[in-house]
Design a protein around this motif. Structure first.
Motif, PDB file in Angstrom:
ATOM      1  N   GLN A 103       0.832  -1.205   0.000  1.00  0.00           N
ATOM      2  CA  GLN A 103       0.000   0.000   0.000  1.00  0.00           C
ATOM      3  C   GLN A 103       0.871   1.261   0.000  1.00  0.00           C
ATOM      4  O   GLN A 103       0.564   2.242  -0.696  1.00  0.00           O
ATOM      5  N   LYS A 133       2.302   1.802  -3.509  1.00  0.00           N
ATOM      6  CA  LYS A 133       1.299   2.320  -4.445  1.00  0.00           C
ATOM      7  C   LYS A 133       0.989   3.786  -4.146  1.00  0.00           C
ATOM      8  O   LYS A 133       0.842   4.618  -5.064  1.00  0.00           O
ATOM      9  N   ARG A 134       0.923   4.122  -2.876  1.00  0.00           N
ATOM     10  CA  ARG A 134       0.652   5.507  -2.490  1.00  0.00           C
ATOM     11  C   ARG A 134       1.798   6.421  -2.939  1.00  0.00           C
ATOM     12  O   ARG A 134       1.560   7.521  -3.446  1.00  0.00           O
ATOM     13  N   PHE A 135       3.036   5.954  -2.796  1.00  0.00           N
ATOM     14  CA  PHE A 135       4.197   6.721  -3.237  1.00  0.00           C
ATOM     15  C   PHE A 135       4.153   6.932  -4.752  1.00  0.00           C
ATOM     16  O   PHE A 135       4.417   8.027  -5.252  1.00  0.00           O
ATOM     17  N   TYR A 136       3.799   5.898  -5.479  1.00  0.00           N
ATOM     18  CA  TYR A 136       3.685   5.983  -6.941  1.00  0.00           C
ATOM     19  C   TYR A 136       2.618   7.002  -7.338  1.00  0.00           C
ATOM     20  O   TYR A 136       2.823   7.822  -8.238  1.00  0.00           O
ATOM     21  N   ASP A 137       1.481   6.968  -6.655  1.00  0.00           N
ATOM     22  CA  ASP A 137       0.378   7.881  -6.985  1.00  0.00           C
ATOM     23  C   ASP A 137       0.713   9.329  -6.639  1.00  0.00           C
ATOM     24  O   ASP A 137       0.303  10.258  -7.352  1.00  0.00           O
ATOM     25  N   GLU A 138       1.458   9.516  -5.532  1.00  0.00           N
ATOM     26  CA  GLU A 138       1.749  10.878  -5.078  1.00  0.00           C
ATOM     27  C   GLU A 138       2.920  11.517  -5.819  1.00  0.00           C
ATOM     28  O   GLU A 138       3.037  12.740  -5.850  1.00  0.00           O
ATOM     29  N   ARG A 139       3.779  10.698  -6.438  1.00  0.00           N
ATOM     30  CA  ARG A 139       4.955  11.247  -7.124  1.00  0.00           C
ATOM     31  C   ARG A 139       5.021  10.754  -8.572  1.00  0.00           C
ATOM     32  O   ARG A 139       5.995  10.107  -8.983  1.00  0.00           O
ATOM     33  N   PRO A 140       4.004  11.050  -9.374  1.00  0.00           N
ATOM     34  CA  PRO A 140       3.989  10.544 -10.765  1.00  0.00           C
ATOM     35  C   PRO A 140       5.167  11.033 -11.588  1.00  0.00           C
ATOM     36  O   PRO A 140       5.593  10.354 -12.526  1.00  0.00           O
ATOM     37  N   GLU A 141       5.726  12.209 -11.262  1.00  0.00           N
ATOM     38  CA  GLU A 141       6.831  12.744 -12.052  1.00  0.00           C
ATOM     39  C   GLU A 141       8.074  11.855 -11.990  1.00  0.00           C
ATOM     40  O   GLU A 141       8.911  11.869 -12.905  1.00  0.00           O
TER      41      GLU A 141
END
Length: 567
Positions: A387, A390-398
């Protein structure tokens, strides 16, 4: 024997040595104390000098030295904490230190007992040269041309009596030798002749020409031997020296081992060796404690058993195949036994107590302890859930999106009228790349059919182009459009520092409509980035905690630090 002559690369780690608090303090003042350990001025200066420029503090004067001193104190705290946790007694650290110490001891033994004792006299080399069977070295000249037909024509001219040097000067494409009539510098020994030429050259005698030879670059060459002679002494001197040194070293080593075998009363156990050969031949890779304890060799104050054999074989990732019995015998008698005897002799001579070697060992021990502490106190404590990733991926798309970049094909000219005409010619079917090479003033695309690659971060240099390509369709011809370019970007010696030009271009590739990489492909990188960030956070937290725990054991001598700076 060569495996014992290999020089092993040893990492250099800062030694946080302590010193006695006596008269020496007057020469090397103690700047800080961490428990019983003392950090001196010389250590601080040495630390600062060892640091790469990019790691040095931006602070100056006393503040800079305070930073360096704090770093050394932190390392000492880490080391004391590692000892407190008995990490120096863990098998991983102890085994690494033992293996590395053994290799360092062997290296020093070989240097002292063999390498430093070898002397090769010039007369010995001359005598060896005279007795040796000598290779032949040759003088070559050549003519290189583009086609086989041209090469055959030149060969016919040579047969008709034309001068080789004149033909080479006039016709050869080989730029470095053509002015010298095709002659290669110096003499060539057999190992300097390229493999693809050797079979053609070897059949020639002095004065003969080769047939046209197809070369790797698709050109054709004609070669002639102009002279041949025995390889000179100067050519083979270094090779003879190395050979003689190796021979003398082998003789010294064998004599040393023979003497050692007698002195220590070496006894081989043929029965155990035969058992080991049978076990390994049957595919055995695990042995009972009783089997491991069976002696292969016994000598005064020592022995080599089955366990030693298998441990060293695993350390070297040794495989036994083919004639397994012979492989086992060779490894036991010619590798493991000599190594063990060399170590026995080195310890008897006190080589393991050499001051530099002891210092190297201490440095390496400190380095391993610091790594072990970070592993147990920081890395092993990191827990990264699915989780969180996934949260890190969603929050830092750049972080998971490719940088904006575009590949263009462009013709940049001085006037709108020129640009209009060129665009019409392209629309009428003329090849844009050829027109770009002829007309474009953009230095970056000149000679490349007008093609070049730019990134979004280069906006200051390609402002109008980058604004336009964001909405341009791939492959669609655009312009004329006014663009600005700096003199360095323009293939015109009279270009002004920043001028206006007209651009006709099309987008070949673009990712300006980019999106983040799918999570299933980015997950591994996202996890690694998150773990790295968490590791940094935990490491800082761990350090702050240790500083609090050790604060009552730390004594700073601020006045002495100022004195060091003033010197």
């Amino acid at each position: 024997m060569k495996m014992y002559l290999q020089l092993l690369c040893i990492g250099i780690v800062l030694t946080l040595a302590s010193c006695a608090k006596d008269a020496q303090d007057l020469e090397d003042p103690v700047l800080a104390e961490v428990g019983d350990s003392r950090i001196t001025a010389s250590q601080l200066v040495d630390f600062e000098q060892r640091l790469p420029e990019e790691l040095k503090t931006k602070k100056t004067g006393l503040d800079g030295y305070r930073d360096y001193l704090q770093t050394i104190i932190d390392k000492e705290i880490f080391l004391q904490e590692a000892i407190k946790r008995e990490l120096d007694k863990t098998p991983e650290v102890a085994q690494k230190l033992r293996k590395e110490k053994e290799e360092q001891v062997l290296k020093l033994l070989f240097k002292r007992e063999f390498v430093d004792k070898i002397r090769v006299e010039e007369q010995e080399l001359q005598d060896l040269y005279e007795l040796a069977e000598k290779d032949t070295e040759i003088k070559l000249r050549l003519i290189i041309v583009a086609t086989k037909a041209e090469a055959e024509g030149i060969l016919q001219s040579l047969k008709e009596g034309k001068d080789f040097a004149e033909l080479a000067l006039a016709r050869s494409l080989h730029e470095s030798t053509a002015p010298q009539g095709g002659e290669l510098p110096g003499y060539l020994t057999p190992n300097r002749i390229p493999v693809y030429l050797k079979k053609f050259i070897d059949v020639l005698t002095v004065g003969e020409y080769s047939e046209p030879i197809l070369l790797p670059n698709a050109q054709f060459g004609i070669y002639q031997i102009t002279d041949a002679r025995p390889v000179s002494f100067a050519t083979v001197r270094n090779e003879l020296s190395a050979k003689l040194r190796e021979q003398k070293t082998a003789e010294l080593v064998e004599a040393f081992l023979q003497k050692l075998r007698v002195e220590i009363n070496l006894q081989a156990n043929a029965e155990t060796l035969q058992l080991l050969q049978e076990w390994v031949g049957a595919g055995r890779r695990e042995f009972t404690a009783a089997e491991r304890d069976k002696p292969l060799y016994e000598f005064s104050d020592g022995r080599v058993d089955v366990g030693d054999f298998w441990d060293y074989a695993e350390q070297l990732d040794m495989g036994f195949s083919g004639d397994v019995a012979e492989s086992v015998r060779w490894f036991a008698e010619d590798v493991l036994l000599p190594r063990t005897l060399f170590l026995q002799a080195a310890y008897a001579k006190g080589i393991d107590r050499d001051a530099k070697l002891v210092q190297q060992q201490q440095r390496r021990k400190n380095a391993l302890l610091l790594l072990a502490l970070r592993q147990t106190a920081v890395k092993d404590q990191i827990v990264v859930s699915e989780q969180a990733v996934k949260r890190f991926y969603d929050e830092r798309p750049e972080l998971f999106t490719a940088p904006e970049e575009v590949t263009l094909q462009e013709i940049m000219v001085k006037t709108r009228d020129e640009a209009v005409v060129l665009k019409e010619r392209i629309a009428a079917g003329e090849e844009m790349g050829a027109l770009a090479d002829e007309y474009t003033l953009r230095a970056q695309g000149k000679g490349e059919a007008g093609k070049f690659h730019i990134h979004a971060f280069e906006q200051p240099f390609y402002q109008e182009l980058l604004d336009a390509v964001r909405t341009a369709r791939v492959g669609q011809l655009q312009g004329p459009m006014v663009v600005t370019a700096q003199a360095a970007q323009v293939a015109d010696p009279d270009a002004i520092p920043q001028g206006e030009y007209y651009s006709v271009f099309k987008v070949l590739e673009s990712n300006f409509d980019r999106s983040p990489e799918p999570f299933d492909k980015a997950e591994r990188r996202a996890r690694a980035l998150l773990k790295r960030a968490e590791e940094g956070r935990l490491a800082d937290q761990f350090l702050m905690g240790l500083r609090r725990d050790y604060q009552d054991r730390i004594v700073l001598h601020e006045d002495r630090l100022g004195a060091v700076l003033s010197q």
